[in-house]
Every structure is written in C-alpha cells, then in structure tokens.
Design a protein around this motif. Sequence first.
Motif, short mmCIF file in Angstrom:
data_model
loop_
_atom_site.label_atom_id
_atom_site.label_comp_id
_atom_site.label_asym_id
_atom_site.label_seq_id
_atom_site.Cartn_x
_atom_site.Cartn_y
_atom_site.Cartn_z
N ILE A 136 -15.46 13.92 -52.06
CA ILE A 136 -14.26 14.64 -51.65
C ILE A 136 -13.42 13.68 -50.79
CG2 ILE A 136 -15.41 15.65 -49.63
CD1 ILE A 136 -12.88 17.49 -51.83
N ARG A 137 -12.16 13.55 -51.16
CA ARG A 137 -11.26 12.64 -50.43
C ARG A 137 -9.91 13.34 -50.27
NH1 ARG A 137 -11.18 6.89 -52.89
NH2 ARG A 137 -13.29 6.99 -52.01
N ILE A 138 -9.40 13.31 -49.01
CA ILE A 138 -8.15 13.99 -48.70
C ILE A 138 -7.14 12.94 -48.25
CG2 ILE A 138 -7.06 15.78 -47.29
CD1 ILE A 138 -9.79 17.05 -46.91
N TYR A 139 -5.93 13.03 -48.81
CA TYR A 139 -4.84 12.10 -48.48
C TYR A 139 -3.86 12.78 -47.51
CZ TYR A 139 -6.60 9.32 -52.35
OH TYR A 139 -7.40 8.57 -53.17
N PRO A 140 -3.09 11.97 -46.80
CA PRO A 140 -2.20 12.57 -45.78
C PRO A 140 -1.21 13.59 -46.33
CG PRO A 140 -2.39 10.21 -45.44
CD PRO A 140 -3.06 10.51 -46.74
N ASN A 141 -0.76 13.44 -47.59
CA ASN A 141 0.20 14.39 -48.16
C ASN A 141 -0.46 15.66 -48.69
OD1 ASN A 141 -1.12 13.26 -50.30
ND2 ASN A 141 0.73 12.85 -51.51
N GLY A 142 -1.78 15.81 -48.47
CA GLY A 142 -2.48 17.02 -48.90
C GLY A 142 -3.13 16.89 -50.27
N THR A 143 -3.05 15.72 -50.90
CA THR A 143 -3.70 15.52 -52.20
C THR A 143 -5.21 15.42 -52.01
OG1 THR A 143 -1.77 14.36 -53.06
CG2 THR A 143 -3.83 14.04 -54.22
N VAL A 144 -5.92 16.13 -52.88
CA VAL A 144 -7.38 16.17 -52.79
C VAL A 144 -7.95 15.54 -54.07
CG1 VAL A 144 -9.42 17.63 -52.54
CG2 VAL A 144 -7.27 18.28 -51.43
N LEU A 145 -8.90 14.63 -53.88
CA LEU A 145 -9.64 14.04 -55.01
C LEU A 145 -11.07 14.57 -54.94
CD1 LEU A 145 -10.11 12.05 -57.34
CD2 LEU A 145 -10.54 10.28 -55.62
N TYR A 146 -11.49 15.20 -56.04
CA TYR A 146 -12.83 15.78 -56.11
C TYR A 146 -13.52 15.22 -57.35
CZ TYR A 146 -16.47 19.39 -56.38
OH TYR A 146 -17.66 20.06 -56.43
N ALA A 147 -14.64 14.51 -57.16
CA ALA A 147 -15.34 13.85 -58.26
C ALA A 147 -16.78 14.35 -58.34
CB ALA A 147 -15.32 12.33 -58.08
N LEU A 148 -17.27 14.46 -59.57
CA LEU A 148 -18.62 14.94 -59.83
C LEU A 148 -19.29 14.05 -60.86
CD1 LEU A 148 -17.81 18.73 -60.33
CD2 LEU A 148 -18.88 17.75 -58.31
N ARG A 149 -20.62 13.96 -60.79
CA ARG A 149 -21.42 13.27 -61.81
C ARG A 149 -22.26 14.33 -62.51
NH1 ARG A 149 -26.64 10.00 -61.25
NH2 ARG A 149 -26.80 8.84 -63.19
#
Length: 469
Positions: A136-149
């Motif tokens: 889970i990674r959150i960017y300052p503009n509110g963009t969220v990156l969610y990765a799964l294996r």
Amino acid sequence: MCSLKCCSLRALFLLMLCRSMQIPEAEGKGEILPPTIQKIIKGYNKYLRPFFDNGPVSVGMSLDIASIDTISEINMDYTATIFLRQRWTDERLCFDGNKSLSLDGRLVEMLWVPDTFIVDSKKSFLHDITVENRLIRIYPNGTVLYALRITTTVACSMDLTKYPMDKQTCTLQLESWGYNINDVMFYWTRGNDSVRGLDTLRLAQYTVEDHFTSVSEAVYETGRYPKLVFHFELKRNILYFILETYVPSILLVVLSWVSFWISQSSVPARICIGVTTVLTMTTLMMGARTSLPNANCFIKAIDVYLGICFSFIFGALLEYAVAHFCTLHRLSSKELPKCLTPCEPGPTETVSKLMAKAEEPPAARKDEDDEAEEERNGVLAAVANSCSAPDNTNKIYSHKSSTTSIDGKRERSKYSGCISPMSVMKRLCCIFDCFHVKNPYHIDNYARFSFPLSFIIINVFYWVYYLYF
C-alpha cells in the motif's frame, strides 16, 4: 454466600485489569503512528468510496505475469501467478509533502479498496509467506497504489479439433463485485503495455504468440459492472508430439509392410508381424488419449492420424488373409478332376452360343437349334458319364444323337424362355472375371506399391489441411 462474594470480586478485579491493559495499548499505537498518518486516518470512513457524491471513482489496472505453471486440457484451465496493481485517487488521503508514504500491508484494512475479483477463477489464494504479499502506497495528491501477489486457476475454453497443431486463446477477466459503472470505472493504465512478463515467459508445450487488452462491461440482472479483459494466444509446440506419437506410428505402419516381402508360405511370420503391429498401435492410441478429455465432442487431429495408421496396419493384415485364401483356392481348383474334354465346349461358350442364336431370325435359328440341342445334350451326358466312367466316351456321343431326335422340340421350347436370365448370368460372369486373380502371388506385388503410395498421398493431404487451413 461467602463463595459467591469471592467469585464476584474476582470477576470485577479481572475486568478492571483488562481495561487498564487496553488503554496503554491504544495510547501506544497512537504514539507509534506518525503525525501524518494520524491526520490521514482521523475521521476516515473506509466503508464509503471516494467521491461518494461526485460521480464514479476511476481505478487503473496493470499486471505482471510472474509465471504460468500449468495448462490442463483435461480440466480446460490454466494456473498463473500474477502481480495485480490497482491505482485510484482518494481526496480524503491528501497530505502535505512531496514524498509518497509506503505503509505496511496490514494497514490496508483501515482504507477503502476496490472489490475486484477474477471472473473465471476456480480457486485463488494470496501469498502470505513470510507476511501477506500486499503493498500500500499513498501519494501526496491522494493517489493510492495497492498491489497484490495472487496465484489463481482460471478456466479457459479450448477448441481441440486441431490438437496438437492447435492455437488456444485464453483470457483473464477482472470485474467489480458490488460497485456498478455508476460507482467505479476500470481502465488499463498503459493500454496493451499494462501487462508485462509474457515476453520473457517460457512454457513447456506452448509459445505465447500474441496478447492484447480490452475494456468492456458485464451485464447482469443487478446492473452493469466494469470489466477489464486480458487476451493471450498460445500456440502448441508440435515437436514433442512428432517424436512421441507421429514417428512411432509411422514406423509401425512401415513395419507392417515388411510382411509383403515375406513368402506366403511363412504363415507364422506374417501373422506375427500383423498381430504385433495391430496391438502396438492400439496401445499407442490409448496412451495418446490419457492427457486429453474423454468427451466425444472433439475429433482431434491426432485421433484422425492414429486412425489412418491403424487402418493401414489392419489392411496389411487383411491383405495377407486375402492372398492366402486365393492361393489355397487356386491349389484346390487344380486338384479337381477335369470333367470336360478339350473338344467339348464349356458353360461360358454354351451361353454365348445361346445368346447369338436368340438374336438370329426364326428361319435361320431352326437348323441351328438342332445343333445346339445336340451340343447341350452331349455336354450333359459327357459330364455325367466322364465323372463315373471315363472310358465310355464313344457311348456318350451315340446316345447324344439318339436323344436329340426325340426331345428336340421339348428342349427348344424350354431354352427359348430362358434367354433373358442367361444374358444376366453372362454379364455377372464378366463382372466376376474382372476381380478374378489369375496369380495370387501378384497380390503382394501390388501391395508393395499401392500401400506406400496411398499412405504418402494421405499424409500430404493431412498435413496440408491441419497446418494451413
């Protein structure tokens, strides 16, 4: 009463102890979280999607294919390990700064995430060694990156009519489970380049020829849902099947032709070759079907070829049976006594004369009928007397001349009504003579040429059809 008071006091003491332990734990968790995370999480409701009142939220997808482990023709599915990455913007997670925040995967339970699922998945699981493989990674503009294996087994409808020279097109479909197109929109982040890893992928029996992505909608009774589809085309490598099935079957067919060069008197040798090749071909056909579905709806290319080879092997065995039968029939016909002398006409000649006589006018036939009757009576008497007493030849001809004058009119009226059946018999005799084998030993000579030539012609048509059509 005292025991009841003691029990109640103990329960009250334990309850107070638990509450005293929970308060420091919560305070400790709040102290561990940095101020930025505390500010983000404060007042956040994970049960409400982003832009709840301002239209659908856009979720971008990308994939990395780590491996395709198995492709099963029996179950018609494939098992793959993928890295699924999803991106969306949540205005409630904006913060000050110019660096992204990489959080522990277990904190994803505190955030809203899309309810994405794999449509045709039979079974799937999330890797959890050594911890759950989530990012889970959150960017300052509110963009969220969610990765799964994820490792998943996905159904793939296959057309096996050209097996093993077939091409299969499988798909990986991603949909939203509960949010329709008014709530969530799916898109590929980089188009066809959103899926990576297939260029370096090496499979045992297949080669990935092409792949592309598409965006569509899934329509159900409950509404229209966003859908992303990844298509990839697999071409089967035929070299394994050529070495495993085609070459042995061709060698078995050639081995069955060896009997054409063995003498017909060597019955055990020719029968042994024929039966052995038939049984071996049957075993090869059963082994080729073990890795294929048992459904009868598919007449596969390999079944056609094995059927052709089995027909040629079985035909070689039947060829010897026919040749051996003709040889025995010829030997038995030579041993039969000759009931007709060389000067006497045979049955075929008598029928021919009757046909010629039927075509002549009545005036011209009158004199010839007497001669024909004498010949017929002479043939019948010759057959009867030569088989019983071959030395009474002169008596046969004297009896023939006396009988002819008495029964001439009776025989003439009898044979005059049998002209049509005689003509049919003559034609049937001509047809049977076409299939008559004068020398049975020539059957092997014909088979030495016809069997290989027909097998080569059928092979040319087979490979051209299944490779280019």
